[in-house]
Design a protein around this motif. Sequence first.
Motif, short mmCIF file in Angstrom:
data_model
loop_
_atom_site.label_atom_id
_atom_site.label_comp_id
_atom_site.label_asym_id
_atom_site.label_seq_id
_atom_site.Cartn_x
_atom_site.Cartn_y
_atom_site.Cartn_z
N ASN A 175 7.33 -10.49 3.07
CA ASN A 175 6.40 -9.72 2.24
C ASN A 175 5.70 -10.62 1.22
OD1 ASN A 175 6.97 -7.28 3.49
ND2 ASN A 175 8.62 -6.76 2.07
N VAL A 325 4.04 3.49 9.75
CA VAL A 325 5.00 3.38 8.66
C VAL A 325 5.63 4.73 8.36
CG1 VAL A 325 5.19 3.00 6.16
CG2 VAL A 325 3.98 1.35 7.58
N TYR A 343 14.13 -5.49 4.72
CA TYR A 343 12.73 -5.83 4.98
C TYR A 343 11.77 -4.75 4.47
CZ TYR A 343 15.38 -8.60 8.33
OH TYR A 343 16.31 -9.42 8.91
N LYS A 344 12.28 -3.79 3.72
CA LYS A 344 11.45 -2.66 3.32
C LYS A 344 10.34 -3.10 2.37
CE LYS A 344 14.31 -1.14 -0.58
NZ LYS A 344 15.13 0.00 -1.10
N SER A 345 9.26 -2.35 2.39
CA SER A 345 8.12 -2.61 1.53
C SER A 345 8.43 -2.16 0.11
CB SER A 345 6.89 -1.86 2.06
OG SER A 345 5.87 -1.84 1.10
N GLN A 348 7.28 2.16 -1.50
CA GLN A 348 8.03 3.15 -0.73
C GLN A 348 7.54 4.58 -0.94
OE1 GLN A 348 10.89 2.79 1.54
NE2 GLN A 348 9.79 0.84 1.59
N TRP A 352 1.49 6.13 -1.85
CA TRP A 352 0.75 4.96 -1.40
C TRP A 352 0.09 5.22 -0.05
CZ3 TRP A 352 -0.35 1.17 -4.62
CH2 TRP A 352 0.50 0.93 -5.71
#
Length: 385
Positions: A175, A325, A343-345, A348, A352
């Motif tokens: 990221n 997503v 690995y999460k953005s 959340q 968004w």
Amino acid sequence: MKEEKLLFFLKQVEMGGMAETLLGKGGRLFFYLILLVYLYGDLAIYAVTVPQSVLETLTPNGIPFTDDFTLPPYVCYWCYLIIFSVIVLPFCLSNFSNSKYLQFFTIICRNLAFVLMILIALVTIFSKSGADPANVPISNLSGIPTLWGTIIYCFMCHHSIPGLISPLQKKRKVNLLMFLVYCGILVFYLLLSSTALFAYGDSNLSDDCKSVYPCQIDSLYTYNFLNSSRVVISYYLGLFPVFTLTSNYPLIAITLRNNMMKIFTFGENAPWAQGNNRRQYLFALIASLPSLLLAAVFTQVDVLVSLTGSYAGLFIEFVIPVTLVYFARKEMKEKYPGEPNPYKSPFQNIAWLIGILIVAGLSLIVVTLQNVVNIYDLISGWLDN
């Protein structure tokens, strides 16, 4: 003993595979159709830009054969297009098992061209031989739709991200890595566009870049340097699209061909398609020829960029990733509740995703209205002539 993590990258999964897993066969088909439209637009832009660049750089006024006869520029354009087609079509029929050195060549050519354009524009600004700062417009709202389409076109690499991150050994920082890459790209584009604006953004400058330097910003920015006093650099920048796009055209065409062969099963088991890669050759021609034929009759690069980026690019960059997503997070919660995802953005909250869709919807409306106006003006111009 450390607890074994459930989440890890086992294999590379392309966006088409994600769409089929999360959205079913219908989602996969929709994704591939959008990708096909985008790739066709890419090829059309390449097919127009290469012969145009050769024409504007080498023979902007045609080719004089005798005192009484000169081959007109539009005929020269068609000749260059035919030569370009003869060069690239054989490569489109084949496979590129290893394009590493071709990509290195393209990267070097592009970065060198970007640096040269920025430096020449800076010299023009500081020598005060270009635009008058008082005449440089602060803003031009009518250009927003074209700008947005170009932005989407420039930053749209989402269909290639799986192939970019898959070889990385340490993916926990992916990221941050992608964020830094996009920031670097943004800075480069801002530097390129701002130097162009303050060097050539004066409406009082000549709009004839074929014979005058400096001139107003052309739809193909490299044309602004055709008549620079630096002859070698002028020729290099004028022919820059020829070097890079000619090498990229077969790669895009092969990508389009392979995706079409996945979607359409026509001739898959037919007797005529067995052996000698006949089916592959057929789809290669279907992928390559339409853009070359379009380039013979339609040469408005800015319109092609706007249309391609505004629609297909918008879906690939915004709508499809948001949809994937959303359904991926939903499936994670159902199948692996409470399992941590390294690995999460950081984004959340579902707000968004909604915000991105709202921006995409508004952009689609604004760009569509502008494209309708552009097409109307284009058709009116043809009818008047």
